[in-house]
Write an enzyme that holds these catalytic residues in place. Structure first.
Site, PDB file in Angstrom:
ATOM      1  N   LYS A 266       0.853  -1.195   0.000  1.00 14.37           N
ATOM      2  CA  LYS A 266       0.000   0.000   0.000  1.00 14.37           C
ATOM      3  C   LYS A 266       0.883   1.237   0.000  1.00 14.37           C
ATOM      4  O   LYS A 266       1.444   1.620   1.021  1.00 14.37           O
ATOM      5  CB  LYS A 266      -0.925   0.020   1.228  1.00 14.37           C
TER       6      LYS A 266
ATOM      7  N   GLU B 209       9.762   1.655  10.598  1.00 20.66           N
ATOM      8  CA  GLU B 209      10.831   2.574  10.180  1.00 20.66           C
ATOM      9  C   GLU B 209      10.243   3.970  10.258  1.00 20.66           C
ATOM     10  O   GLU B 209       9.451   4.365   9.407  1.00 20.66           O
ATOM     11  CB  GLU B 209      11.281   2.236   8.753  1.00 20.66           C
TER      12      GLU B 209
ATOM     13  N   CYS C  16      13.668  10.747   6.434  1.00 21.68           N
ATOM     14  CA  CYS C  16      13.689  10.278   7.816  1.00 21.68           C
ATOM     15  C   CYS C  16      15.080  10.470   8.401  1.00 21.68           C
ATOM     16  O   CYS C  16      15.248  10.782   9.555  1.00 21.68           O
ATOM     17  CB  CYS C  16      13.322   8.804   7.860  1.00 21.68           C
TER      18      CYS C  16
ATOM     19  N   GLU D   7      10.594  16.752  14.145  1.00 25.37           N
ATOM     20  CA  GLU D   7      10.987  16.448  12.766  1.00 25.37           C
ATOM     21  C   GLU D   7      10.239  17.410  11.847  1.00 25.37           C
ATOM     22  O   GLU D   7       9.014  17.383  11.781  1.00 25.37           O
ATOM     23  CB  GLU D   7      10.597  14.998  12.447  1.00 25.37           C
TER      24      GLU D   7
HETATM   25  P1  NAP Z   1       2.660   8.848   7.401  1.00 22.65           P
HETATM   26  O1  NAP Z   1       1.679   9.934   7.360  1.00 22.65           O
HETATM   27  O2  NAP Z   1       2.896   8.150   8.681  1.00 22.65           O
HETATM   28  O3  NAP Z   1       2.244   7.815   6.274  1.00 22.65           O
HETATM   29  C1  NAP Z   1       2.984   6.649   5.989  1.00 22.65           C
HETATM   30  C2  NAP Z   1       2.088   5.629   5.350  1.00 22.65           C
HETATM   31  O4  NAP Z   1       1.089   5.220   6.286  1.00 22.65           O
HETATM   32  C3  NAP Z   1       1.324   6.139   4.131  1.00 22.65           C
HETATM   33  O5  NAP Z   1       1.148   5.090   3.210  1.00 22.65           O
HETATM   34  C4  NAP Z   1      -0.009   6.529   4.734  1.00 22.65           C
HETATM   35  O6  NAP Z   1      -1.043   6.563   3.786  1.00 22.65           O
HETATM   36  C5  NAP Z   1      -0.202   5.404   5.734  1.00 22.65           C
HETATM   37  N1  NAP Z   1      -1.141   5.685   6.812  1.00 22.65           N
HETATM   38  C6  NAP Z   1      -1.620   6.876   7.243  1.00 22.65           C
HETATM   39  N2  NAP Z   1      -2.496   6.686   8.251  1.00 22.65           N
HETATM   40  C7  NAP Z   1      -2.571   5.355   8.466  1.00 22.65           C
HETATM   41  C8  NAP Z   1      -3.291   4.527   9.375  1.00 22.65           C
HETATM   42  N3  NAP Z   1      -4.122   5.050  10.265  1.00 22.65           N
HETATM   43  N4  NAP Z   1      -3.105   3.184   9.328  1.00 22.65           N
HETATM   44  C9  NAP Z   1      -2.249   2.646   8.442  1.00 22.65           C
HETATM   45  N5  NAP Z   1      -1.557   3.374   7.547  1.00 22.65           N
HETATM   46  C10 NAP Z   1      -1.706   4.710   7.563  1.00 22.65           C
HETATM   47  O7  NAP Z   1       4.085   9.341   6.920  1.00 22.65           O
HETATM   48  P2  NAP Z   1       4.378  10.272   5.683  1.00 22.65           P
HETATM   49  O8  NAP Z   1       3.894  11.635   6.028  1.00 22.65           O
HETATM   50  O9  NAP Z   1       3.914   9.639   4.444  1.00 22.65           O
HETATM   51  O10 NAP Z   1       5.988  10.191   5.650  1.00 22.65           O
HETATM   52  C11 NAP Z   1       6.800  10.938   6.457  1.00 22.65           C
HETATM   53  C12 NAP Z   1       7.285  10.168   7.670  1.00 22.65           C
HETATM   54  O11 NAP Z   1       7.894   8.940   7.314  1.00 22.65           O
HETATM   55  C13 NAP Z   1       8.346  10.916   8.424  1.00 22.65           C
HETATM   56  O12 NAP Z   1       8.089  10.861   9.802  1.00 22.65           O
HETATM   57  C14 NAP Z   1       9.614  10.155   8.093  1.00 22.65           C
HETATM   58  O13 NAP Z   1      10.637  10.294   9.026  1.00 22.65           O
HETATM   59  C15 NAP Z   1       9.122   8.763   8.005  1.00 22.65           C
HETATM   60  N6  NAP Z   1      10.065   7.936   7.229  1.00 22.65           N
HETATM   61  C16 NAP Z   1      10.830   6.989   7.864  1.00 22.65           C
HETATM   62  C17 NAP Z   1      11.749   6.227   7.144  1.00 22.65           C
HETATM   63  C18 NAP Z   1      12.627   5.199   7.808  1.00 22.65           C
HETATM   64  O14 NAP Z   1      13.172   4.364   7.098  1.00 22.65           O
HETATM   65  N7  NAP Z   1      12.802   5.233   9.122  1.00 22.65           N
HETATM   66  C19 NAP Z   1      11.874   6.432   5.773  1.00 22.65           C
HETATM   67  C20 NAP Z   1      11.089   7.398   5.171  1.00 22.65           C
HETATM   68  C21 NAP Z   1      10.181   8.144   5.898  1.00 22.65           C
HETATM   69  P3  NAP Z   1      -1.510   7.986   3.158  1.00 22.65           P
HETATM   70  O15 NAP Z   1      -0.263   8.715   2.816  1.00 22.65           O
HETATM   71  O16 NAP Z   1      -2.299   7.570   1.988  1.00 22.65           O
HETATM   72  O17 NAP Z   1      -2.279   8.661   4.227  1.00 22.65           O
END
Ligand code: NAP
Ligand code: MG
Length: 483
Positions: A178, A253, A287, A386
């Site tokens: 997804k 992650e 991240c 962040e």
């Molecule tokens: P996010 O809002 O947490 O979304 C991540 C994924 O989860 C997306 O596919 C999102 O779908 C989905 N999601 C949202 N709400 C959900 C729920 N209630 N249940 C299950 N899935 C759900 O993160 P983002 O804004 O896309 O990305 C930024 C974050 O990712 C930052 O905090 C960054 O540090 C972190 N990150 C971490 C790593 C690592 O390897 N540690 C790498 C890259 C990014 P939708 O987008 O369709 O809502």
């Protein structure tokens, strides 16, 4: 809309509309124009995908019965299919996410390398013979966990999907992917590659949809055996909670607030170049961004001058029709969030050394200027939270102990950088840093072979390297009484 690639769900080897018939429109963040109209998976579609993956994971099924070497060949074939389409995927990723083609190209290369790396592991995932008392044979077998769910964010859509898909498939699992609804397109190219590579139906399924519906369903589904989640710490905690209802394993992650610690004996040009790259690549939406520059007071001004000079000479643009080296942020809401943090930084007393707003010469696109704050203390919001944008906070220190204290004073612990020419300083500081990854004299860096993951609220478990093989297998112990 100029996009002409795949736009439907991929379930059980078929391209299919959502059951509801719903679609959603994605936007090119560099132009603010609509880019693609994509099928929107809801709970029922995730259920269909999990059912297909469940069936394909059957012990006697085509996938589980493949020899390990054949499974490796399938992974190589996926790498080949991706490589053949590299230019197309780079272009799609650039339009969907806003990153430059150069950055997208690095992401796709990393995926190709990751599939090839794990292709080489398929016939080396083995158990042990355990010496036990008595007349017994006791051994372990490492079996696939079954159905794996992959929930991926928008900042590295293609790269992060491949990071967890490759080891999951190498270990003999099936998968439901997804992607983020903000950047759903490149994920569909995994389905294209799976078809071309001849993966059995149902082994790899792709369901673009929203996190609150499709993502949530994948995390709570009782037939999913492992959830690989990459995203924010807040959402990750919720995923872990819902997976716990079924005692389903997770790899998380999550976010970061990486410090780059610069000692006075460092090569300052190299350090400034690394710190610039570590915060402004991908428009800071990483991240592992080195979003805190923790620098010794004696070289503070020299380092700041160099970083500011680099920031001011970074051309902004998508890199598609211009020479842009830093793209826009991914969306209007992301741009606004970053600008709000910049305002908070000013209000809390930090000084804007460069940037601090939107570029004046752009008519469209969610750009934010590369921004450097000085006079930052580690308790400020911009040093603790962040930001996920091109904003660097510079904090100075007077001795090694203070540097370590500042670096570790964070809820996160993903990646840290150390810049020094002294071996003892390098290794000692690396030991004391509470981070899952520490890099000396370059930043940021990772390889398919090296474990990726964080301490503290940056995550749980590891992707990449041999560690991921443990996440995607489970150990069976067999005892045989030979008496
Ligand atoms: P996010 O809002 O947490 O979304 C991540 C994924 O989860 C997306 O596919 C999102 O779908 C989905 N999601 C949202 N709400 C959900 C729920 N209630 N249940 C299950 N899935 C759900 O993160 P983002 O804004 O896309 O990305 C930024 C974050 O990712 C930052 O905090 C960054 O540090 C972190 N990150 C971490 C790593 C690592 O390897 N540690 C790498 C890259 C990014 P939708 O987008 O369709 O809502
Ligand atoms: Mg989000």
């Amino acid at each position: 809309m100029s996009y002409s690639g795949p736009t439907t769900l991929y379930i059980d080897g078929e391209w299919t509309a959502a059951e509801s018939g719903e679609t959603f429109v994605t936007e090119d963040p560099a132009t603010e124009e609509p880019y693609a109209d994509v099928a929107e998976a809801a709970e029922a579609d995730v259920d269909r995908a999990v059912a297909a993956a469940y069936e394909a994971a059957d012990r006697d099924g085509e996938w589980r019965s493949l020899g390990p070497r054949e499974r490796g060949q399938h992974l190589h074939a996926m790498a080949d299919a991706i490589e053949e389409r590299k230019d197309e995927i780079v272009n799609v990723e650039s339009h969907d996410n806003g990153k430059t083609p150069f950055e997208a190209s690095l992401d796709i290369d990393m995926v190709i390398e990751t599939f090839r790396y794990y292709a080489g592991w398929t016939d080396k995932i083995q158990g042990d013979e355990v010496p036990v008392p008595g007349d017994r044979l006791n051994y372990t077998v490492r079996e696939p966990v079954g159905v794996t769910g992959h929930v991926i964010p928008w900042n590295y859509p293609f790269q992060l999907a491949g990071r967890s898909l490759a080891p999951a498939l190498a270990c003999g699992n099936t998968a439901v992917l997804k992607p983020s609804s903000t950047t759903p397109l490149s994920a569909l190219y995994y389905a294209v590659a799976a078809e071309e590579a001849g993966l059995p139906e149902g082994v790899l399924n792709v369901v673009p949809g929203r996190g609150s519906t499709a993502g949530n369903r994948l995390a709570e589904h009782p037939d999913v055996d492992h959830v690989a989640f990459t995203g924010s710490t807040g959402v990750g905690k919720g995923v872990m909670e819902r997976a716990s209802e079924n005692v389903t394993g997770v790899t998380l992650e999550l976010g970061g607030k990486g410090p780059n610690v610069i000692f006075p004996d460092a090569d300052l040009d190299a350090a400034a170049a690394g710190c610039h790259y570590g915060i402004f690549m991908n428009a800071g939406q990483m991240c592992w961004a080195g979003s805190r520059l923790v620098v010794h007071e004696s070289v503070h001004d020299e380092v700041v001058d160099r970083v500011v000079q680099r920031a001011e000479s970074t051309p902004l643009g998508s890199g598609i029709d211009d020479d842009g080296q830093m793209g826009p942020t991914v969306s209007e809401s992301q741009q606004q969030e970053v600008l709000d943090y910049i305002e908070t930084g000013k209000e809390e007393g930090a000084t804007v050394a460069t940037g601090g707003g939107v570029p004046e010469d752009k008519d469209a696109g969610y750009f934010v200027e590369p921004t450097v704050f000085t006079d930052v203390t580690n308790d400020m919001t911009i040093a603790q939270e962040e930001i996920f944008g091109p904003v660097l906070s510079v904090i100075s220190f007077s001795d090694r102990e203070e540097a370590i204290e500042i670096a570790n004073d964070s809820p996160y612990g993903l990646m840290a950088g150390v810049w020094t020419s002294d071996l003892k300083t390098a290794h000692t500081v690396a030991e004391y840093l509470d981070y899952g990854m520490v890099s000396v004299n370059e930043y940021p860096v990772t390889q398919p072979q090296t474990p990726f993951g964080g301490f503290k609220e940056s995550g749980y478990g590891r992707e990449q390297g041999t560690e991921a093989l443990h996440e995607y297998t489970q150990t069976k112990n067999v005892n045989v009484n030979l008496e």
